[in-house]
Design a protein around this motif. Structure first.
Motif: not given
Length: 530
Positions: A32, A36, A207, A209
């Motif tokens: 993860q 990230q 995910l 961002y």
């Protein structure tokens, strides 16, 4: 035993799976974080490109502001040349208010800014404005970014960046990892490439961002599909898997060894009792008032048939854990009874025996002690049962009744290692006691640097007020002896007087040295370790 073995197999299996489970957990977290960081790196690259493009666009605007917008007929070719030879731009030009005076794409008076970007201008028109749009009049299907600045007199200049440059760049960055990359200027149209399909994963989710520029109103958003996190986890886990396998084997070996020792201790203790591997050492106790030996404490020792000695703290802890402490204590009483028959001691000789909490709380305790007392009755010994503070905490009322019954039959009670457990001071009044043994840790404080022993003094004073005899254990120096004597402690035990010894050695020692007063000073033997 079968249930124990079944539990052992479960423990062994759990030990083998533990590194694998922890590996899955840690690699999941690592994957993860890796994904990230990859999102952050990609977003940073896109943002840097957007800022560089913005710098280039504003440079173009400043270059256009040097031209007189009222002379578009003369400067039109220059503007067309600038727009055609400079990368990134779909169109550049000069304006007055909402009107485009001249443009590199359409020449003079091609229309309005609103018509060009197909959306209304903000009211009032800002002096400096950036906006991403879905398309323009000349290329309605391709996004663009408008950079516009207006002077106080209403004249201004604009640079229209073709969004295809951004789309190509974002596509090149996001395609290898199937990212969805989007960029937005001043809350305008979201220029986006890539698409995240709906995926159902138990452990991994998409995910996201987002980051913004500190220099321009630009927002970058990167979304990764669950499959990328899964791929990253798979790579990390396959790297970790050999180590997890090694750790699993190591854990299983360690747990297997521990289980064998744990299982074997129960059998070994039984075999040790059956094979007479246990023996008893006795450490004499000195009576300061009568300047002679007052008695001895029985200490169980274990030497295996191969000659290896097992430390008392080890086998006693194992016996308690394996429910063997009662059979072991019963065996101790048998060994002591056999030894006592060989002694020539005066009536009233004190014999201290350590009793475990589990035995004290067992229904057979009173009968075991009575049987032992009957066996050694001809020697007229004073039997002292030494209990730890833990023995008095559990089943307090029942324990108090047992101790009271035995005291009426001539058995005396002592608390061993006082001050090191969790016993409430109220227990000293609740239970009928005769002796209080001060732990050697407090005795050692006598020779501390500051010379202050407030805890030791408090224990001694409390014992005197409760009419308890006090015994200091672990006495090793004349200074300690003198201190205890001056504070009314009448019994001491330690290397200064005598070390633990076998039954035969004790019989000889009592005949030759037991009736002699303690000579101040440490002998060579007394300083020897156990």
């Amino acid at each position: 035993m079968r249930k124990k073995r079944e539990r052992s197999w479960l423990v062994l299996l759990a030990a083998g799976l533990l590194p694998l489970i922890l590996g899955i957990l840690f690699t999941f977290i690592a994957a993860q974080r890796t994904e990230q960081r990859q999102l952050e790196t990609t977003a940073e690259v896109v943002l840097n490109h957007a800022e560089n493009l913005s710098d280039h666009a504003w440079d173009m605007v400043r270059q256009l502001e040097k031209y007189d917008p009222r002379a578009c007929g003369y400067i039109g070719k220059d503007i067309q040349r600038i727009g055609s030879v400079t990368a990134y731009f779909r169109s550049v030009g000069l304006t007055k208010n909402n009107d485009v005076l001249c443009s590199s794409a359409y020449g003079q008076h091609p229309g309005t800014i609103e018509g060009m970007i197909r959306m209304p201008l903000p009211t009032p028109i800002p002096d400096r404005w950036i906006q991403s749009v879905a398309g323009t009049a000349g290329a309605p299907q391709r996004p663009a970014v408008l950079f516009f600045r207006q002077q106080p007199m209403g004249y201004g200049a604009f640079a229209l960046v073709d969004g295809q440059y951004l789309l190509d760049f974002m596509h090149a960055l996001g395609m290898p990892r199937a990212y969805q990359v989007s960029i937005q200027f001043n809350h305008g149209y979201r220029i986006e490439t890539g698409h995240i399909a709906a995926e159902n994963h138990l452990l991994f989710n998409s995910l996201v961002y987002r980051t913004t520029s500190a220099r321009y109103p630009v927002t970058i958003s990167i979304i990764s599909p669950p499959s990328e996190a899964l791929k990253a986890w798979r790579q990390v886990f396959l790297t970790f898997l050999p180590m997890a396998a090694i750790l699993s084997l190591l854990f299983m070996a360690l747990v297997s060894n521990w289980l064998k020792r744990r299982l074997s201790y129960h059998d070994e203790l039984r075999r040790g009792i059956a094979n007479n591997e246990f023996s008893v050492n006795y450490q004499p106790v000195y009576d300061i008032s009568s300047v002679s030996c007052a008695g001895a404490e029985a200490l169980l020792r274990w030497q295996r048939r191969d000659g290896e000695w097992v430390r008392p703290d080890v086998f006693i802890a194992a016996a308690e854990a394996e429910s063997m402490i009662i059979p072991l204590t019963q065996h101790l009483l048998e060994l002591i009874a056999a030894d006592v028959k060989q002694w020539d001691v005066p009536p009233g000789f004190h014999l201290a025996i350590n009793v475990a909490a589990e035995h004290l709380q067992h229904p057979c305790f009173v009968s075991d002690i009575r049987q032992f007392a009957t066996t050694v009755a001809e020697k007229s010994l004073v039997i002292i049962l030494e209990l730890t503070e833990r023995s008095l905490i559990s089943e307090g009322q029942e324990v108090a009744e047992k101790l009271s019954l035995l005291r009426r039959e001539g058995i005396e009670i002592a608390i061993d290692d006082f001050g090191t457990g969790n016993c409430s001071l109220s227990y000293l009044q609740t239970f009928e006691l005769d002796y209080l043994k001060i732990d050697r840790g407090f005795i050692n404080a006598i020779e501390s640097v500051d010379g202050e022993t407030p805890v030791l003094d408090a224990i001694i004073n409390l014992s005197h007020k409760l009419a308890l005899q006090v015994l200091g254990e672990g006495v090793e120096t004349p200074m300690q002896l003198e201190y205890l004597k001056n504070h009314g402690v009448m019994f001491i035990q330690g290397y200064l007087y005598a070390r633990p010894m076998s039954s035969e050695a004790l019989a000889h020692w009592l005949t030759n040295e037991g009736r002699l007063p303690l000579v101040s000073g440490l002998s060579d033997d007394a300083s020897a370790p156990l």
